[in-house]
Design a protein around this motif. Structure first.
Motif, short mmCIF file in Angstrom:
data_model
loop_
_atom_site.label_atom_id
_atom_site.label_comp_id
_atom_site.label_asym_id
_atom_site.label_seq_id
_atom_site.Cartn_x
_atom_site.Cartn_y
_atom_site.Cartn_z
N UNK A 152 -40.19 -6.28 -29.17
CA UNK A 152 -40.70 -4.91 -28.98
C UNK A 152 -40.04 -3.94 -29.95
N UNK A 153 -38.93 -4.34 -30.54
CA UNK A 153 -38.23 -3.48 -31.49
C UNK A 153 -38.81 -3.59 -32.90
N UNK A 154 -39.84 -4.40 -33.05
CA UNK A 154 -40.44 -4.59 -34.37
C UNK A 154 -40.05 -5.92 -34.96
N UNK A 155 -40.12 -6.00 -36.31
CA UNK A 155 -39.85 -7.28 -36.96
C UNK A 155 -38.40 -7.43 -37.38
N UNK A 156 -37.51 -6.65 -36.81
CA UNK A 156 -36.11 -6.69 -37.22
C UNK A 156 -35.32 -7.86 -36.67
N UNK A 157 -35.76 -8.47 -35.57
CA UNK A 157 -35.01 -9.56 -34.97
C UNK A 157 -35.87 -10.82 -34.91
N UNK A 158 -35.37 -11.86 -35.54
CA UNK A 158 -36.10 -13.13 -35.52
C UNK A 158 -35.14 -14.26 -35.88
N UNK A 159 -35.56 -15.47 -35.59
CA UNK A 159 -34.78 -16.66 -35.93
C UNK A 159 -35.48 -17.35 -37.09
N UNK A 166 -29.89 -22.72 -38.05
CA UNK A 166 -30.64 -21.61 -37.45
C UNK A 166 -29.91 -20.31 -37.74
N UNK A 167 -30.61 -19.36 -38.34
CA UNK A 167 -30.03 -18.06 -38.67
C UNK A 167 -30.78 -16.98 -37.90
N UNK A 168 -30.04 -16.01 -37.39
CA UNK A 168 -30.65 -14.87 -36.71
C UNK A 168 -30.71 -13.73 -37.70
N UNK A 169 -31.91 -13.26 -37.98
CA UNK A 169 -32.12 -12.15 -38.91
C UNK A 169 -32.29 -10.87 -38.11
#
Length: 238
Positions: A152-159, A166-169
């Motif tokens: 819901x915060x947009x495309x700022x958080x993804x794996x 596995x990296x968390x962006x």
């Protein structure tokens, strides 16, 4: 006379098709009703199961992951709302939403040094120490689910995947295949990335420069001015 017989035969065939269609619709409606009733039974059984093993679901990461799989099989999302039935029943909604807040805090705190990417292993370890709370029960699966709720915060958080890592962006932007490939190369070398290591993959100079410049602009890699190599801060200790 033959014409009348022909018309009568056609009418009979039409009536037969209509009856078959009607019967097919009745069977489909009955099957849908039966499936709906079965789903209600499954959900009731799942609720009973959840009530019985409530504490185990909250405290045991492996048990919790298996419970999530059970829920997904019948289309139930215990994390759909922090105030929903399942959240009130199990408390898992609050668990994941609180975990999501902590993930944001850790990612924001480390962004100046890692450019907005952090290994799953490092993130889980930091969550175990964050806010003075005991989070040793948090597993990568929990982090993945919590990050899913941060959409819901947009495309700022993804794996994202860099090879097997596995990296968390936590910054907006899309990492291309070249970006993740370069990060994978760095991961295999303790976080160090060189132009020669990318040349060995058959990349032309333009492709290498574009990839490195883009990662530099995002702050995900640093240049070593002594030997001209590059370092990925997020992979220093992985």
């Amino acid at each position: 006379m033959r014409r009348n017989v022909g018309i009568g035969a056609i009418n009979k065939q039409r009536l037969a098709r209509e009856k078959l269609t009607q019967k097919g619709n009745e069977i489909a409606e009955l099957q849908l009703l039966q499936v709906s009733q079965q789903m209600d039974v499954f959900k009731k059984s799942l609720e009973d199961f959840a009530m019985k093993y409530k504490n185990e679901i909250k405290k045991n990461p492996e048990f919790r992951a298996r419970f999530q799989v059970m829920c997904s099989k019948i289309g139930v999302d215990p994390l759909a709302s922090s105030k929903g039935f399942w959240a009130q029943l199990l408390g898992v909604g609050d668990f994941y939403y609180e975990l999501g807040v902590q993930i944001v805090e850790v990612c924001l705190a480390t962004r100046p040094t890692n450019g907005g990417i952090i290994t799953m292993e490092d993130l889980v370890a930091r969550l175990g120490k964050s806010s003075g709370k005991t989070r040793k029960d948090v597993q990568p699966d929990d982090v993945s689910r919590a990050i899913g709720k941060l959409a819901v915060l947009g495309d700022g958080f993804k794996i994202v995947k860099a090879g097997k890592q596995s990296l968390v962006q936590s910054v907006p932007g899309e990492l291309t295949m070249d970006h993740t490939t370069a990060l994978d190369v760095a991961n295999k070398n303790g976080g160090r990335l060189t132009i020669s290591s990318l040349e060995q993959m058959g990349w032309p100079e333009l492709r290498i420069n574009q990839t490195l410049d883009n990662l530099m602009d995002q702050g995900m890699i640093w240049i070593d001015e002594v030997d001209g190599s590059y370092w990925v801060p997020a992979l220093f200790h992985s």
